[in-house]
Structure formats: C-alpha cells, structure tokens
Design an enzyme around this catalytic site. Structure first.
Site, PDB file in Angstrom:
ATOM      1  N   MET A  30      17.781 -96.003  39.902  1.00 17.16           N
ATOM      2  CA  MET A  30      18.045 -97.294  40.546  1.00 17.16           C
ATOM      3  C   MET A  30      18.704 -97.056  41.902  1.00 17.16           C
ATOM      4  SD  MET A  30      18.787 -99.998  37.549  1.00 17.16           S
ATOM      5  CE  MET A  30      20.504 -99.648  37.290  1.00 17.16           C
ATOM      6  N   LEU A  33      21.992 -92.690  44.864  1.00 23.30           N
ATOM      7  CA  LEU A  33      21.829 -91.364  44.253  1.00 23.30           C
ATOM      8  C   LEU A  33      23.080 -90.507  44.412  1.00 23.30           C
ATOM      9  CD1 LEU A  33      18.153 -90.539  45.313  1.00 23.30           C
ATOM     10  CD2 LEU A  33      18.979 -91.748  43.279  1.00 23.30           C
ATOM     11  N   GLY A  36      24.330 -86.368  39.875  1.00 22.23           N
ATOM     12  CA  GLY A  36      23.638 -86.488  38.580  1.00 22.23           C
ATOM     13  C   GLY A  36      22.134 -86.630  38.802  1.00 22.23           C
ATOM     14  N   HIS A  37      21.753 -87.547  39.709  1.00 15.95           N
ATOM     15  CA  HIS A  37      20.328 -87.694  40.032  1.00 15.95           C
ATOM     16  C   HIS A  37      19.800 -86.401  40.669  1.00 15.95           C
ATOM     17  CE1 HIS A  37      21.817 -91.987  40.433  1.00 15.95           C
ATOM     18  NE2 HIS A  37      20.875 -92.100  39.524  1.00 15.95           N
ATOM     19  N   GLN A 148      21.496 -87.046  30.298  1.00 11.59           N
ATOM     20  CA  GLN A 148      22.137 -87.196  28.987  1.00 11.59           C
ATOM     21  C   GLN A 148      23.304 -88.190  29.031  1.00 11.59           C
ATOM     22  OE1 GLN A 148      21.381 -86.358  25.970  1.00 11.59           O
ATOM     23  NE2 GLN A 148      23.346 -87.042  25.105  1.00 11.59           N
ATOM     24  N   LYS A 149      23.817 -88.495  30.243  1.00 15.98           N
ATOM     25  CA  LYS A 149      24.942 -89.439  30.305  1.00 15.98           C
ATOM     26  C   LYS A 149      24.579 -90.762  29.641  1.00 15.98           C
ATOM     27  CE  LYS A 149      27.021 -91.731  33.931  1.00 15.98           C
ATOM     28  NZ  LYS A 149      26.996 -93.034  33.285  1.00 15.98           N
ATOM     29  N   VAL A 176      26.393 -84.332  34.587  1.00 16.73           N
ATOM     30  CA  VAL A 176      27.074 -83.671  35.713  1.00 16.73           C
ATOM     31  C   VAL A 176      28.468 -84.293  35.811  1.00 16.73           C
ATOM     32  CG1 VAL A 176      27.050 -83.296  38.216  1.00 16.73           C
ATOM     33  CG2 VAL A 176      24.900 -83.252  36.913  1.00 16.73           C
ATOM     34  N   SER A 185      28.809 -90.967  38.200  1.00 17.18           N
ATOM     35  CA  SER A 185      28.109 -92.239  37.977  1.00 17.18           C
ATOM     36  C   SER A 185      28.146 -93.071  39.248  1.00 17.18           C
ATOM     37  CB  SER A 185      28.820 -93.010  36.851  1.00 17.18           C
ATOM     38  OG  SER A 185      28.438 -94.370  36.869  1.00 17.18           O
TER      39      SER A 185
HETATM   40  O1  PAF Z   1      19.058 -94.904  34.242  1.00 19.56           O
HETATM   41  C1  PAF Z   1      18.680 -95.676  35.135  1.00 19.56           C
HETATM   42  O2  PAF Z   1      19.026 -95.533  36.318  1.00 19.56           O
HETATM   43  C2  PAF Z   1      17.774 -96.849  34.772  1.00 19.56           C
HETATM   44  O3  PAF Z   1      18.103 -97.371  33.530  1.00 19.56           O
HETATM   45  C3  PAF Z   1      16.273 -96.485  34.838  1.00 19.56           C
HETATM   46  C4  PAF Z   1      15.913 -95.434  33.799  1.00 19.56           C
HETATM   47  C5  PAF Z   1      15.929 -95.989  36.229  1.00 19.56           C
HETATM   48  C6  PAF Z   1      15.436 -97.734  34.552  1.00 19.56           C
HETATM   49  O4  PAF Z   1      15.673 -98.741  35.482  1.00 19.56           O
END
Ligand code: PAF
Length: 281
Positions: A30, A33, A36-37, A148-149, A176, A185
């Site tokens: 979403m 970033l 973690g991403h 996994q978070k 992370v 987060s």
């Molecule tokens: O984990 C997230 O950021 C969201 O729930 C996802 C998987 C991108 C779905 O909108």
C-alpha cells in the site's frame, strides 16, 4: 523502471517479460515503503527475473473510522526506493481502475478471519483477499511476496491460494525490526517520541514469552498474562494478546506444534501488531 497506472499496461509489460522467459515476482503493497517492503523486493529480485511492485491503498480493507484518509501516500519516494532496489515495474492504480463499479464479487476466507485482527476489524480480510485476488489476476506472477509481520494476512492469503487453486506460489519473508526490536511498520511514523520508546514493549513481551517457552512453560494462560503485564507496564492499550495454532489460528491452551504468538496494542490512536512464530515439534 516503469510506473504504470492502468491494468492493460501491466499486462502488456508482464507479457513481454514472460515472452523472454522471465519468472515474474509480485510484491503487493500500500506504499509508504520501508525496510520491511525493501526486504520483500530484495527477496523477489533474488528469485525472479522481473519484479512488479504494486502500490495501492486499498479502500475495501479499511473499516469506518480507520486511517484510510490519513494513510501516507508517497508515490514519488516509493518509486525512488523501488528503482534503487532494482524493481522493474510499479503498478499504482487509482481507486477507479481497481473498483470501476460497485464491487459485487468478493473473496471470503472463513474461520481464519474470525479471530485476532479479524475480530476487531470486520470486513478487513475480505478487502485484503479480494484486492490480492485481483492483483494476482492482473499481474499473473509466478511468486508473490508477503511479510510475516501480518501473520494473519499470510495465513488467510495462503488459504485463499490453496482453496481457489491459484497457480502462483506465496513466499513469506521474516519481520524486519528496528535496532531496539520494534517491528518496522508504516504506522510507526504516527507514534510520538514517547510512544515510540514505549512501543518497544511489544517485541520485549514476545521475546520474554519465547524465553519462558524455551524454559519449559507450556500454559498459554500464564504466558499471555505475563505478556499483558509487560505491555500494560509500558502503558500500551491491549487489543489482543493471543497464542494460537499457526495454521488454523485457533487459540491454544497448551503450547505445542507450530505456534503463533500475536499481539495488537494501541499507543495513543496508533495500533501496532507484532508476532513470533515457533515450531515446538
Ligand atoms: O499488507 C498490505 O500492505 C496490504 O494488506 C496488501 C497485501 C498490499 C493488500 O492491500
């Protein structure tokens, strides 16, 4: 790296990559970033030839009064981060592109969505599974990467993929953490300096719980009570502290097998989640 906003453009880019024999990796996000991403994108880069990052603040997974409007939207910074990590394509659709008319088709996973976050956020997982099913169909990836978070999200998406015979594989990457243990987060940025310091109690409570299990404690009621004491000592408002079976997410009385220890705690208006997965076989 290309940024596209239209479904047809993603399909064309992915098809072109597939024609070259590329293995396609998908990192659904979403936006906003963070490291973690980043770890998901790196995992995808290591395993796939063409990596698609989707950035879409999915309205259907937010309940009334949740932070949909406040959710950070930082496409420019996110794109720079993805480019630095070497992603090939960003898909950042509008709400209209993803939900052109009122959505009459939903993907629901029963049982697994009833407890933990699902109990407090009705409709949340229906929004997550529906948007993920759409993204899986749009991108046509070989492998999708999740963190996994969001342990319940992971279990629910795995169940969806299995239950609907979806072709792609799901990879789960470890949580992370900041140097003091706080799980990274997008919501950490809402914490005041004081809340940020106190929020470290989530990972502390989980680590202490693991230490007690390692030392032989198997009574879930005793373990959760101790975690609650640690978190409340730091002024966290507990949403839930639970020990569940890692697959079916049902509460356990005696600790055995694959176990998920999961917490959700408010600091001020910010709700944080964290967990530890243990295999006690
Ligand atoms: O984990 C997230 O950021 C969201 O729930 C996802 C998987 C991108 C779905 O909108």
């Amino acid at each position: 790296m290309k940024i596209v906003h239209i479904i047809e453009e993603v399909r064309q880019s992915v098809q072109a990559a597939k024609k070259q024999g590329a293995k396609i990796g998908l990192v659904p996000t979403m936006g906003a970033l963070h490291a973690g991403h980043g770890s998901l994108i790196e995992a995808a880069m290591a395993e796939c030839d063409f990596v698609v990052v989707t950035i879409f603040v999915n309205p259907t997974q937010f309940g009334p009064g949740e932070d949909l409007d406040k959710y950070p939207r930082t496409l420019k910074e996110d794109a720079a981060y993805c480019e630095k990590l070497g992603a090939d394509l960003i898909f950042a659709p509008s709400d209209k592109e993803m939900y052109p008319a009122s959505q009459l088709v939903w993907v629901d996973v029963d049982k697994l969505t009833e407890g933990l976050c699902g109990a407090k956020r009705p409709g949340h997982f229906r929004g997550v599974t529906t948007v993920c099913a759409k993204l899986f169909n749009i991108v046509g990836a070989d492998i999708a990467y999740f963190g996994q978070k969001d342990a319940q999200q992971v279990a629910v998406i795995r169940q969806m993929v299995q239950g609907l015979n979806m072709l792609l594989e799901i990879r789960i990457c470890p949580i992370v953490r900041e140097p003091d243990g706080l799980a990274v987060s997008s919501r950490n940025q809402y914490l005041s300096a004081d809340e940020r310091q106190r929020a470290v109690c989530l990972s502390q409570a989980l680590t202490q719980c693991k230490e007690q299990i390692d030392a032989g404690q198997r009574d879930a009621a005793i373990l959760t009570a101790r975690m609650r004491t640690v978190i409340e000592h730091y002024g966290g408002r507990i949403d839930y502290v639970e020990i569940v079976d890692a697959e079916i997410l049902q509460p356990l009385h005696a600790i055995e097998g694959r176990v998920l220890i999961a917490v959700a705690v408010f600091f001020g208006r910010t709700r944080l989640i964290d967990n530890i997965l243990l295999d006690l076989k």
